[in-house]
Design a protein around this motif. Sequence first.
Motif, short mmCIF file in Angstrom:
data_model
loop_
_atom_site.label_atom_id
_atom_site.label_comp_id
_atom_site.label_asym_id
_atom_site.label_seq_id
_atom_site.Cartn_x
_atom_site.Cartn_y
_atom_site.Cartn_z
N ASP A 192 0.82 -1.21 0.00
CA ASP A 192 0.00 0.00 0.00
C ASP A 192 0.85 1.27 0.00
O ASP A 192 0.48 2.29 -0.58
N ILE A 193 2.02 1.20 0.62
CA ILE A 193 2.93 2.35 0.64
C ILE A 193 3.50 2.59 -0.77
O ILE A 193 3.56 3.73 -1.24
N LEU A 194 3.91 1.52 -1.43
CA LEU A 194 4.44 1.65 -2.79
C LEU A 194 3.37 2.17 -3.74
O LEU A 194 3.65 3.02 -4.59
N LYS A 195 2.14 1.70 -3.58
CA LYS A 195 1.03 2.17 -4.41
C LYS A 195 0.81 3.67 -4.22
O LYS A 195 0.65 4.42 -5.19
N ALA A 196 0.83 4.12 -2.98
CA ALA A 196 0.65 5.55 -2.69
C ALA A 196 1.78 6.37 -3.30
O ALA A 196 1.55 7.44 -3.87
N LEU A 197 3.00 5.87 -3.18
CA LEU A 197 4.17 6.58 -3.71
C LEU A 197 4.08 6.71 -5.23
O LEU A 197 4.35 7.79 -5.78
N LYS A 198 3.70 5.64 -5.90
CA LYS A 198 3.65 5.65 -7.36
C LYS A 198 2.48 6.48 -7.88
O LYS A 198 2.64 7.28 -8.82
N GLU A 199 1.32 6.32 -7.28
CA GLU A 199 0.16 7.10 -7.72
C GLU A 199 0.40 8.60 -7.52
O GLU A 199 0.08 9.42 -8.40
N ALA A 200 0.98 8.95 -6.39
CA ALA A 200 1.28 10.36 -6.11
C ALA A 200 2.30 10.89 -7.11
O ALA A 200 2.21 12.03 -7.57
N GLY A 201 3.29 10.06 -7.46
CA GLY A 201 4.30 10.46 -8.43
C GLY A 201 3.71 10.72 -9.79
O GLY A 201 4.07 11.71 -10.47
N ASP A 202 2.79 9.87 -10.22
CA ASP A 202 2.15 10.07 -11.52
C ASP A 202 1.33 11.35 -11.54
O ASP A 202 1.37 12.12 -12.52
N GLU A 203 0.58 11.61 -10.47
CA GLU A 203 -0.24 12.82 -10.40
C GLU A 203 0.64 14.07 -10.34
O GLU A 203 0.33 15.09 -10.97
N ALA A 204 1.71 14.00 -9.58
CA ALA A 204 2.63 15.14 -9.48
C ALA A 204 3.30 15.41 -10.82
O ALA A 204 3.61 16.56 -11.15
N GLY A 205 3.53 14.35 -11.60
CA GLY A 205 4.12 14.52 -12.93
C GLY A 205 3.21 15.35 -13.83
O GLY A 205 3.69 16.20 -14.59
N GLU A 206 1.90 15.12 -13.74
CA GLU A 206 0.95 15.92 -14.53
C GLU A 206 0.96 17.38 -14.07
O GLU A 206 0.91 18.30 -14.89
N PHE A 207 1.02 17.56 -12.76
CA PHE A 207 1.12 18.91 -12.19
C PHE A 207 2.39 19.60 -12.70
O PHE A 207 2.38 20.76 -13.11
N GLY A 208 3.50 18.85 -12.71
CA GLY A 208 4.78 19.41 -13.14
C GLY A 208 4.80 19.79 -14.60
O GLY A 208 5.43 20.78 -14.99
N ALA A 209 4.12 19.01 -15.45
CA ALA A 209 4.08 19.31 -16.88
C ALA A 209 3.48 20.70 -17.13
O ALA A 209 3.95 21.45 -17.99
#
Length: 343
Positions: free
Chosen positions: A269-286
């Motif tokens: 569950d920790i890895l899932k949270a880390l990856k999902e957050a990373g993907d969403e932050a990537g969209e924010f960063g773009a």
Amino acid sequence: MKKKSWLLSMITTMALAVTLTACGGGNSESPTGAAEPAAEGKEYTVKIAYENQPGEPIDLAVQEWKRLAEEKSNGKLKVELYPSSQLGSKADVIEQMKMGANVITIADGAFFMDYVPDFGILYAPYLTDSYDQMFKLIDSDFFKGLETELQGKGLHIVTAKWVYGDRHLITKKPVTTPADLKGLKVRVPNIPLMIQAMETMGATPTPMPLGEVYPALAQGVIDGMENPLPVIVGSKAYESAKHIALTGHIQNVSQWVAGQSFIETLPEDILKALKEAGDEAGEFGAQKVEEAAAQSLEEMKAAGVTVTEVDKALFREAVKPMYNNVKEWTPGLYDKVQEIINQ
């Protein structure tokens, strides 16, 4: 001497094992490679290291990643940020990863090429016409295969679609066609693929650290550089070079990578949270990268820089010979990628 070396190795290995256990490691793993769900009340710390300075688009996106990851994990995940190469160079951080350190850093296809040669195609000039095409490639089975190979080398991609920005040229002389690059010494990062690309485009590639660009331009050591517009503004290259050519020769998409051994210590569950957050932050960063590029262009225009919209088809044609001349790549790699993105 051998006895001392053996003893030091054993001490290091034992210390690493203790560190991993403290970070939440376990022997049972889920099919995703992570451990079972996190125990109630236990916290996990992840360090994110990167070269970018505070306030840059990447830094803003990483701050968003931290916020989202801690929120999605209900506070079980603690994210520490280390901008400005505080944990050392990329090579230093990668070595820490291989030893099992709880750290993530940013890299791209040109860097991963040292581990999985075909990964370098993602950094090839004029590979795609849009970021949508690049993301289509990243979503493909081809990319998944590259990820699997990389994991076999001890590195695990946490999030893959972070836009770093279109790379353009700024030079002391106007550049409108590849022929105008002849004889121009253009600073490039010390990456064999980029050196070969710039050479094929017609320039004389000159590898050097980004921090040396400003004096090198002022002293005439180089005639220009290439990078995303916000990086060009940050380097103040426009004070000596007054011509921007919007070549967009690389649509630079980066990935964030961790050590495979560390990833396997994280609960599912920790890895899932880390990856999902990373993907969403990537969209924010773009979005932040796009905003920063527009602002940077206006800043340079105000500083007297001439901006030229070049015919990219001419530059694309100029670099074509490169696609079949990278000896490390699987034969037909470029054609295979084009087939994927044009399906």
